[in-house]
Write a protein that holds these residues in place. Structure first.
Motif, PDB file in Angstrom:
ATOM      1  N   SER A 167     101.081  -8.019  55.620  1.00 44.69           N
ATOM      2  CA  SER A 167     102.383  -7.357  55.466  1.00 44.69           C
ATOM      3  C   SER A 167     103.270  -8.103  54.469  1.00 44.69           C
ATOM      4  N   GLY A 168     102.890  -9.334  54.144  1.00 44.97           N
ATOM      5  CA  GLY A 168     103.648 -10.070  53.135  1.00 44.97           C
ATOM      6  C   GLY A 168     104.589 -11.131  53.689  1.00 44.97           C
ATOM      7  N   LYS A 169     104.306 -11.620  54.886  1.00 47.23           N
ATOM      8  CA  LYS A 169     105.195 -12.607  55.513  1.00 47.23           C
ATOM      9  C   LYS A 169     105.269 -13.906  54.699  1.00 47.23           C
ATOM     10  N   SER A 170     104.103 -14.436  54.331  1.00 45.66           N
ATOM     11  CA  SER A 170     104.107 -15.727  53.620  1.00 45.66           C
ATOM     12  C   SER A 170     104.744 -15.574  52.243  1.00 45.66           C
ATOM     13  N   THR A 171     104.514 -14.429  51.612  1.00 41.18           N
ATOM     14  CA  THR A 171     105.109 -14.151  50.308  1.00 41.18           C
ATOM     15  C   THR A 171     106.626 -14.064  50.435  1.00 41.18           C
ATOM     16  N   PHE A 172     107.094 -13.355  51.453  1.00 42.27           N
ATOM     17  CA  PHE A 172     108.527 -13.213  51.723  1.00 42.27           C
ATOM     18  C   PHE A 172     109.148 -14.593  51.992  1.00 42.27           C
ATOM     19  N   ALA A 173     108.448 -15.393  52.803  1.00 47.38           N
ATOM     20  CA  ALA A 173     108.968 -16.723  53.151  1.00 47.38           C
ATOM     21  C   ALA A 173     109.102 -17.592  51.906  1.00 47.38           C
ATOM     22  N   ARG A 174     108.095 -17.527  51.032  1.00 45.31           N
ATOM     23  CA  ARG A 174     108.140 -18.316  49.791  1.00 45.31           C
ATOM     24  C   ARG A 174     109.298 -17.890  48.904  1.00 45.31           C
ATOM     25  N   ARG A 175     109.566 -16.595  48.910  1.00 45.24           N
ATOM     26  CA  ARG A 175     110.587 -16.086  48.002  1.00 45.24           C
ATOM     27  C   ARG A 175     112.011 -16.406  48.468  1.00 45.24           C
ATOM     28  N   VAL A 228     104.746  -2.492  56.794  1.00 44.48           N
ATOM     29  CA  VAL A 228     104.137  -1.800  55.644  1.00 44.48           C
ATOM     30  C   VAL A 228     103.045  -0.871  56.165  1.00 44.48           C
ATOM     31  N   PRO A 229     102.682   0.143  55.387  1.00 42.44           N
ATOM     32  CA  PRO A 229     101.605   1.030  55.831  1.00 42.44           C
ATOM     33  C   PRO A 229     100.318   0.240  56.084  1.00 42.44           C
ATOM     34  N   GLU A 230      99.621   0.630  57.143  1.00 42.00           N
ATOM     35  CA  GLU A 230      98.410  -0.109  57.519  1.00 42.00           C
ATOM     36  C   GLU A 230      97.403  -0.136  56.358  1.00 42.00           C
ATOM     37  N   ALA A 231      97.309   0.971  55.629  1.00 43.14           N
ATOM     38  CA  ALA A 231      96.332   1.040  54.532  1.00 43.14           C
ATOM     39  C   ALA A 231      96.632  -0.019  53.465  1.00 43.14           C
ATOM     40  N   LEU A 232      97.915  -0.253  53.205  1.00 41.87           N
ATOM     41  CA  LEU A 232      98.284  -1.272  52.215  1.00 41.87           C
ATOM     42  C   LEU A 232      97.944  -2.668  52.732  1.00 41.87           C
ATOM     43  N   ALA A 233      98.279  -2.919  53.989  1.00 38.21           N
ATOM     44  CA  ALA A 233      97.964  -4.235  54.574  1.00 38.21           C
ATOM     45  C   ALA A 233      96.457  -4.469  54.531  1.00 38.21           C
ATOM     46  N   TRP A 234      95.697  -3.420  54.790  1.00 39.63           N
ATOM     47  CA  TRP A 234      94.242  -3.548  54.777  1.00 39.63           C
ATOM     48  C   TRP A 234      93.741  -3.825  53.356  1.00 39.63           C
ATOM     49  N   GLU A 235      94.265  -3.111  52.373  1.00 40.10           N
ATOM     50  CA  GLU A 235      93.873  -3.352  50.979  1.00 40.10           C
ATOM     51  C   GLU A 235      94.106  -4.811  50.597  1.00 40.10           C
ATOM     52  N   ARG A 236      95.264  -5.340  51.009  1.00 40.17           N
ATOM     53  CA  ARG A 236      95.596  -6.715  50.652  1.00 40.17           C
ATOM     54  C   ARG A 236      94.712  -7.709  51.392  1.00 40.17           C
ATOM     55  N   THR A 237      94.383  -7.392  52.643  1.00 42.57           N
ATOM     56  CA  THR A 237      93.713  -8.358  53.506  1.00 42.57           C
ATOM     57  C   THR A 237      92.220  -8.430  53.229  1.00 42.57           C
ATOM     58  N   ARG A 238      91.627  -7.276  52.962  1.00 44.65           N
ATOM     59  CA  ARG A 238      90.164  -7.272  52.883  1.00 44.65           C
ATOM     60  C   ARG A 238      89.665  -7.973  51.620  1.00 44.65           C
ATOM     61  N   GLY A 239      90.550  -8.118  50.627  1.00 45.74           N
ATOM     62  CA  GLY A 239      90.167  -8.829  49.414  1.00 45.74           C
ATOM     63  C   GLY A 239      90.248 -10.345  49.548  1.00 45.74           C
ATOM     64  N   ARG A 240      90.782 -10.819  50.663  1.00 47.23           N
ATOM     65  CA  ARG A 240      91.007 -12.266  50.778  1.00 47.23           C
ATOM     66  C   ARG A 240      89.815 -12.956  51.441  1.00 47.23           C
ATOM     67  N   ALA A 241      89.312 -13.979  50.777  1.00 43.79           N
ATOM     68  CA  ALA A 241      88.170 -14.724  51.320  1.00 43.79           C
ATOM     69  C   ALA A 241      88.538 -15.405  52.638  1.00 43.79           C
ATOM     70  N   ASP A 242      89.822 -15.728  52.780  1.00 41.93           N
ATOM     71  CA  ASP A 242      90.222 -16.471  53.985  1.00 41.93           C
ATOM     72  C   ASP A 242      90.682 -15.549  55.136  1.00 41.93           C
ATOM     73  N   GLY A 244     108.400  -0.694  54.350  1.00 40.29           N
ATOM     74  CA  GLY A 244     107.813  -0.364  53.052  1.00 40.29           C
ATOM     75  C   GLY A 244     108.103  -1.413  51.999  1.00 40.29           C
ATOM     76  N   ILE A 245     107.308  -1.384  50.918  1.00 39.75           N
ATOM     77  CA  ILE A 245     107.397  -2.467  49.937  1.00 39.75           C
ATOM     78  C   ILE A 245     108.712  -2.436  49.154  1.00 39.75           C
ATOM     79  N   GLU A 246     109.302  -1.244  48.967  1.00 43.45           N
ATOM     80  CA  GLU A 246     110.555  -1.209  48.198  1.00 43.45           C
ATOM     81  C   GLU A 246     111.647  -1.952  48.959  1.00 43.45           C
ATOM     82  N   GLU A 247     111.754  -1.649  50.258  1.00 41.45           N
ATOM     83  CA  GLU A 247     112.797  -2.308  51.050  1.00 41.45           C
ATOM     84  C   GLU A 247     112.556  -3.807  51.129  1.00 41.45           C
ATOM     85  N   ILE A 248     111.293  -4.197  51.245  1.00 38.52           N
ATOM     86  CA  ILE A 248     110.973  -5.626  51.320  1.00 38.52           C
ATOM     87  C   ILE A 248     111.336  -6.300  50.000  1.00 38.52           C
TER      88      ILE A 248
END
Ligand code: GTP
Ligand code: MG
Length: 173
Positions: A20-28, A109-123, A158-162
């Protein structure tokens, strides 16, 4: 722009599924030293940020450090999914012990977006059903946060609000 008002001393719980972008949000929005992440604490106690068997020890250490920071008057952000009532109850408890306001920021965020982001991550090796369960936990969480004791509940949908969110600190006195 969405302005998120947060007391200048608070315990901020980020709430959201994996991806959902928690770590990204925290960094920002926060200093690295303000952010306590479950991944970081798993690595600290087990040399492996994905070692789920280390979670109990990792959270014990995280809660301890959060308490120390709050006692010293430092704003603290907890970067973990925080989807389970018992996980959030531990944070409410630490905040109350130190007379600090607990605040929740929900990234939805929409589940499909979270899945797209997550499934590409090796970790991140879990499958879609695990993400679907997180999404169910998130839906359940929405109605509960305020009644659990979070004094402010900011929900970003959603990503715009975030993307458009800005933190504004409220003076305590
Ligand atoms: P977990 O740690 O697994 O719970 O996930 P998380 O909620 O911390 O998500 P994280 O911030 O790691 O984001 C997951 C992926 O999505 C990363 O690869 C980011 O680059 C990407 N991402 C997160 N937020 C944004 C955003 O606002 N915009 C874009 N373009 N990508 C983002
Ligand atoms: Mg993360």
């Amino acid at each position: 722009m969405t302005t998120l008002d947060i007391p200048e001393l608070a315990l901020v719980a980020l709430v959201g599924v994996s991806g959902s972008g928690k770590s990204t949000f925290a960094r920002r929005h926060f200093l690295p030293s303000q952010v306590l992440s479950s991944d970081m604490f798993r690595a600290m106690v087990a040399d492996d940020e994905n070692d789920q068997s280390a979670s109990a020890d990792a959270f014990e250490a995280l809660h301890h450090v959060a308490g120390t920071r709050l006692r010293r008057g430092r704003l603290t952000v907890v970067d973990a999914t925080n989807l389970q009532p018992h996980a959030r109850a531990a944070l409410i408890r630490v905040a109350r012990e130190h007379d600090v306001l607990p605040v929740a920021i929900v990234l939805d965020v929409p589940e499909a977006l979270a899945w797209e982001r997550t499934r590409g991550r090796a970790d991140r090796t879990f499958g879609r059903p695990v993400l679907a369960r997180m999404q169910r936990d998130l839906r359940r969480s929405h109605g509960q946060l305020a009644r659990e004791g979070f004094r402010k509940v900011h929900v970003l949908r959603g990503i715009e609000e975030i993307d458009a969110a800005e933190i504004r600190y409220e003076k305590l006195f």
